[in-house]
Design a protein around this motif. Structure first.
Motif, PDB file in Angstrom:
ATOM      1  N   SER A  11      55.510  39.692  16.953  1.00  0.00           N
ATOM      2  CA  SER A  11      56.852  38.669  15.911  1.00  0.00           C
ATOM      3  C   SER A  11      57.408  39.381  16.389  1.00  0.00           C
ATOM      4  CB  SER A  11      56.430  39.355  15.268  1.00  0.00           C
ATOM      5  OG  SER A  11      54.770  38.519  14.150  1.00  0.00           O
ATOM      6  N   ALA A  12      58.244  40.484  16.585  1.00  0.00           N
ATOM      7  CA  ALA A  12      60.249  41.339  17.451  1.00  0.00           C
ATOM      8  C   ALA A  12      59.556  40.231  18.108  1.00  0.00           C
ATOM      9  CB  ALA A  12      59.574  42.608  17.771  1.00  0.00           C
ATOM     10  N   GLY A  13      59.473  40.083  19.167  1.00  0.00           N
ATOM     11  CA  GLY A  13      59.898  39.265  20.699  1.00  0.00           C
ATOM     12  C   GLY A  13      59.999  37.850  19.870  1.00  0.00           C
ATOM     13  N   TYR A  14      58.890  37.368  19.562  1.00  0.00           N
ATOM     14  CA  TYR A  14      58.271  35.855  19.824  1.00  0.00           C
ATOM     15  C   TYR A  14      58.876  35.417  18.344  1.00  0.00           C
ATOM     16  CZ  TYR A  14      56.315  32.041  17.603  1.00  0.00           C
ATOM     17  OH  TYR A  14      55.318  30.858  16.790  1.00  0.00           O
TER      18      TYR A  14
ATOM     19  N   ILE B 134      53.597  29.427   7.053  1.00  0.00           N
ATOM     20  CA  ILE B 134      54.957  29.310   6.322  1.00  0.00           C
ATOM     21  C   ILE B 134      55.914  29.474   6.600  1.00  0.00           C
ATOM     22  CG2 ILE B 134      55.811  29.448   4.069  1.00  0.00           C
ATOM     23  CD1 ILE B 134      53.542  29.312   2.262  1.00  0.00           C
ATOM     24  N   TYR B 135      56.699  29.151   7.508  1.00  0.00           N
ATOM     25  CA  TYR B 135      57.704  29.818   8.021  1.00  0.00           C
ATOM     26  C   TYR B 135      58.916  29.975   6.952  1.00  0.00           C
ATOM     27  CZ  TYR B 135      55.730  29.100  12.411  1.00  0.00           C
ATOM     28  OH  TYR B 135      54.479  28.454  13.181  1.00  0.00           O
ATOM     29  N   THR B 136      60.081  30.724   7.186  1.00  0.00           N
ATOM     30  CA  THR B 136      60.805  31.157   6.277  1.00  0.00           C
ATOM     31  C   THR B 136      61.901  30.854   7.360  1.00  0.00           C
ATOM     32  OG1 THR B 136      60.504  31.564   4.365  1.00  0.00           O
ATOM     33  CG2 THR B 136      62.189  31.949   4.518  1.00  0.00           C
TER      34      THR B 136
ATOM     35  N   THR C 281      68.685  28.136   3.395  1.00  0.00           N
ATOM     36  CA  THR C 281      67.489  28.840   4.286  1.00  0.00           C
ATOM     37  C   THR C 281      66.596  27.895   3.949  1.00  0.00           C
ATOM     38  OG1 THR C 281      68.211  30.906   2.991  1.00  0.00           O
ATOM     39  CG2 THR C 281      65.924  30.168   3.104  1.00  0.00           C
ATOM     40  N   LEU C 282      65.791  27.285   4.945  1.00  0.00           N
ATOM     41  CA  LEU C 282      64.100  26.705   5.091  1.00  0.00           C
ATOM     42  C   LEU C 282      63.328  27.644   4.859  1.00  0.00           C
ATOM     43  CD1 LEU C 282      65.488  24.333   7.803  1.00  0.00           C
ATOM     44  CD2 LEU C 282      66.104  23.866   5.597  1.00  0.00           C
ATOM     45  N   GLU C 283      62.402  26.620   3.786  1.00  0.00           N
ATOM     46  CA  GLU C 283      60.890  27.274   3.057  1.00  0.00           C
ATOM     47  C   GLU C 283      59.573  25.738   3.802  1.00  0.00           C
ATOM     48  OE1 GLU C 283      57.628  27.843   0.020  1.00  0.00           O
ATOM     49  OE2 GLU C 283      58.556  29.883   0.370  1.00  0.00           O
ATOM     50  N   LEU C 284      59.604  26.124   5.501  1.00  0.00           N
ATOM     51  CA  LEU C 284      58.519  25.061   6.045  1.00  0.00           C
ATOM     52  C   LEU C 284      57.091  26.018   5.925  1.00  0.00           C
ATOM     53  CD1 LEU C 284      60.811  25.142   8.206  1.00  0.00           C
ATOM     54  CD2 LEU C 284      60.384  23.451   7.961  1.00  0.00           C
ATOM     55  N   SER C 285      56.037  24.340   5.310  1.00  0.00           N
ATOM     56  CA  SER C 285      54.470  24.534   5.185  1.00  0.00           C
ATOM     57  C   SER C 285      54.388  23.548   6.101  1.00  0.00           C
ATOM     58  CB  SER C 285      54.261  24.918   4.203  1.00  0.00           C
ATOM     59  OG  SER C 285      53.062  25.045   3.899  1.00  0.00           O
ATOM     60  N   HIS C 286      52.812  24.176   6.916  1.00  0.00           N
ATOM     61  CA  HIS C 286      52.508  22.977   7.962  1.00  0.00           C
ATOM     62  C   HIS C 286      51.401  23.289   7.788  1.00  0.00           C
ATOM     63  CE1 HIS C 286      56.204  22.222  10.116  1.00  0.00           C
ATOM     64  NE2 HIS C 286      56.511  23.937  10.370  1.00  0.00           N
TER      65      HIS C 286
ATOM     66  N   SER D 157      70.685  33.181  13.275  1.00  0.00           N
ATOM     67  CA  SER D 157      69.609  32.759  12.945  1.00  0.00           C
ATOM     68  C   SER D 157      68.204  34.100  12.372  1.00  0.00           C
ATOM     69  CB  SER D 157      68.617  31.638  13.344  1.00  0.00           C
ATOM     70  OG  SER D 157      68.820  31.437  14.961  1.00  0.00           O
ATOM     71  N   ASN D 158      67.770  33.064  11.956  1.00  0.00           N
ATOM     72  CA  ASN D 158      66.491  34.901  11.607  1.00  0.00           C
ATOM     73  C   ASN D 158      65.214  33.649  10.813  1.00  0.00           C
ATOM     74  OD1 ASN D 158      66.558  35.310   8.504  1.00  0.00           O
ATOM     75  ND2 ASN D 158      68.435  36.227   9.231  1.00  0.00           N
ATOM     76  N   MET D 159      63.834  34.107  11.111  1.00  0.00           N
ATOM     77  CA  MET D 159      63.065  33.923  10.891  1.00  0.00           C
ATOM     78  C   MET D 159      61.851  35.100  10.753  1.00  0.00           C
ATOM     79  SD  MET D 159      60.073  31.147  13.020  1.00  0.00           S
ATOM     80  CE  MET D 159      61.352  29.559  13.013  1.00  0.00           C
ATOM     81  N   THR D 160      60.548  34.666   9.792  1.00  0.00           N
ATOM     82  CA  THR D 160      59.648  35.097   8.819  1.00  0.00           C
ATOM     83  C   THR D 160      58.690  34.053   8.691  1.00  0.00           C
ATOM     84  OG1 THR D 160      59.395  34.682   6.404  1.00  0.00           O
ATOM     85  CG2 THR D 160      60.949  36.716   7.265  1.00  0.00           C
ATOM     86  N   LEU D 161      57.396  34.753   9.936  1.00  0.00           N
ATOM     87  CA  LEU D 161      55.707  33.696   9.836  1.00  0.00           C
ATOM     88  C   LEU D 161      55.024  34.115   8.736  1.00  0.00           C
ATOM     89  CD1 LEU D 161      54.419  31.223  10.747  1.00  0.00           C
ATOM     90  CD2 LEU D 161      53.951  33.216  12.593  1.00  0.00           C
ATOM     91  N   LYS D 162      54.277  33.523   8.174  1.00  0.00           N
ATOM     92  CA  LYS D 162      52.975  33.843   6.781  1.00  0.00           C
ATOM     93  C   LYS D 162      51.961  32.912   7.240  1.00  0.00           C
ATOM     94  CE  LYS D 162      55.428  36.370   4.007  1.00  0.00           C
ATOM     95  NZ  LYS D 162      55.765  37.289   2.242  1.00  0.00           N
ATOM     96  N   PRO D 163      51.457  33.394   8.379  1.00  0.00           N
ATOM     97  CA  PRO D 163      49.667  32.224   8.782  1.00  0.00           C
ATOM     98  C   PRO D 163      48.659  32.350   7.684  1.00  0.00           C
ATOM     99  CG  PRO D 163      49.954  33.766  10.750  1.00  0.00           C
ATOM    100  CD  PRO D 163      51.043  34.263   9.497  1.00  0.00           C
ATOM    101  N   GLU D 164      48.060  31.496   7.118  1.00  0.00           N
ATOM    102  CA  GLU D 164      46.730  32.164   6.502  1.00  0.00           C
ATOM    103  C   GLU D 164      45.679  32.522   7.679  1.00  0.00           C
ATOM    104  OE1 GLU D 164      43.358  28.999   5.480  1.00  0.00           O
ATOM    105  OE2 GLU D 164      44.691  28.639   4.022  1.00  0.00           O
ATOM    106  N   SER D 165      45.746  32.143   9.215  1.00  0.00           N
ATOM    107  CA  SER D 165      44.668  33.031  10.108  1.00  0.00           C
ATOM    108  C   SER D 165      45.151  32.374  11.183  1.00  0.00           C
ATOM    109  CB  SER D 165      43.249  32.113   9.744  1.00  0.00           C
ATOM    110  OG  SER D 165      43.277  30.980   9.874  1.00  0.00           O
ATOM    111  N   MET D 166      44.791  33.248  12.441  1.00  0.00           N
ATOM    112  CA  MET D 166      45.476  32.556  14.325  1.00  0.00           C
ATOM    113  C   MET D 166      44.427  33.405  15.029  1.00  0.00           C
ATOM    114  SD  MET D 166      48.382  35.017  16.239  1.00  0.00           S
ATOM    115  CE  MET D 166      47.687  35.946  16.571  1.00  0.00           C
ATOM    116  N   THR D 167      44.362  32.180  15.807  1.00  0.00           N
ATOM    117  CA  THR D 167      43.580  32.928  16.836  1.00  0.00           C
ATOM    118  C   THR D 167      43.957  32.336  18.165  1.00  0.00           C
ATOM    119  OG1 THR D 167      43.360  29.824  17.034  1.00  0.00           O
ATOM    120  CG2 THR D 167      41.320  31.244  15.608  1.00  0.00           C
ATOM    121  N   MET D 168      43.969  32.950  19.105  1.00  0.00           N
ATOM    122  CA  MET D 168      44.923  32.674  20.596  1.00  0.00           C
ATOM    123  C   MET D 168      43.412  33.274  21.548  1.00  0.00           C
ATOM    124  SD  MET D 168      48.213  35.436  19.889  1.00  0.00           S
ATOM    125  CE  MET D 168      48.723  34.450  21.571  1.00  0.00           C
TER     126      MET D 168
END
Length: 245
Positions: free
Chosen positions: A213-216, A148-150, A109-114, A171-182
């Protein structure tokens, strides 16, 4: 190109030790996870360019084929969206990384903060947004602030040429950003309408992310699992860690 092909063929036939610039941690030591955390962070920081011998691509950018979304995503309307030529920038820049290897159930398990992750992609979209039809394609971008990606890899052990190896089986992943723009260029022909729609997506980014999230996330997790597997295929277990048999 010929050199890469030759290296790839040789890699399928031969086992390699850990790259000399990577850190090998001792499973028997109490600070193993701390060592592994620093080792993984160090390895990722080196992927500003590919390490071809180990089938490791550059993470600047990290690229994968794309994502297809089912009808209904991301807005609940009858729409189909396809992302291709997906490029991710910023993966080698880390605020922190925590790694935990469980040898009992073979999970990593990896928790990565960028500080920031930026995406660029080509999109194709067709459908109806409320009462407005669209059938368009173009360039798209996205930016995540302090995400933060886990990532959890489920591994299994196997024998090859009388040596033990690991491989990723899930492999599975969760994603928690502070904010997002597209921003999607040319989604609507009217620029004022197009800019307004993109602004609304930015303001409602949590809803957009939940629908995407489901597809991405599944595609993203699989892409990283494939990269990890390429590395694991050529490095035997005894060369990954000290204190294993």
């Amino acid at each position: 190109m010929k050199t890469l092909i030759v290296l790839s063929v040789l890699s399928l036939c031969n086992a390699f030790p850990m790259p000399s610039s990577f850190t090998k941690c001792d499973k028997r030591k109490p600070d193993f996870d701390e060592c592994l955390s620093e080792a993984v962070r160090n390895a990722i920081s080196q992927l500003v360019k590919p390490i071809e011998k180990y089938h490791l691509p550059s993470f600047e950018p990290f690229q994968f084929a794309g994502v297809n979304f089912k009808p209904g995503a991301p807005s609940g309307n009858s729409s189909k969206i396809k992302f291709t030529d997906y490029r991710v920038y910023g993966r080698t820049k880390l605020n922190s990384l925590k790694a935990k290897m469980n040898f009992e159930d073979n999970t990593l398990t990896l928790e990565l903060s960028h500080p920031e992750i930026r995406y660029e992609f080509h999109y194709e979209a067709k459908g109806k947004m409320f009462i407005l039809p669209f059938d368009s394609a173009g360039h798209g971008t996205g930016t995540l602030k302090n995400p933060i990606y886990t990532v959890k890899f489920t591994l299994e052990e196997y024998l090859k040429d009388n040596k033990k190896y690991l491989r990723v089986v899930d492999s599975n992943m969760t994603l928690k950003p502070e904010s997002m723009t597209m921003y999607f260029e040319n989604l609507f022909k009217n620029k004022v309408l197009n800019d307004a729609f993109n602004q609304e997506m930015t303001e409602s980014w949590k809803v957009v992310l939940a629908n995407l999230s489901a597809g991405y996330i599944d595609s993203y997790a699989k892409a990283y699992g494939d990269v990890f597997n390429n590395f694991l295929e050529v490095v035997p277990l005894v060369d990954l860690f000290e204190g294993v048999q």
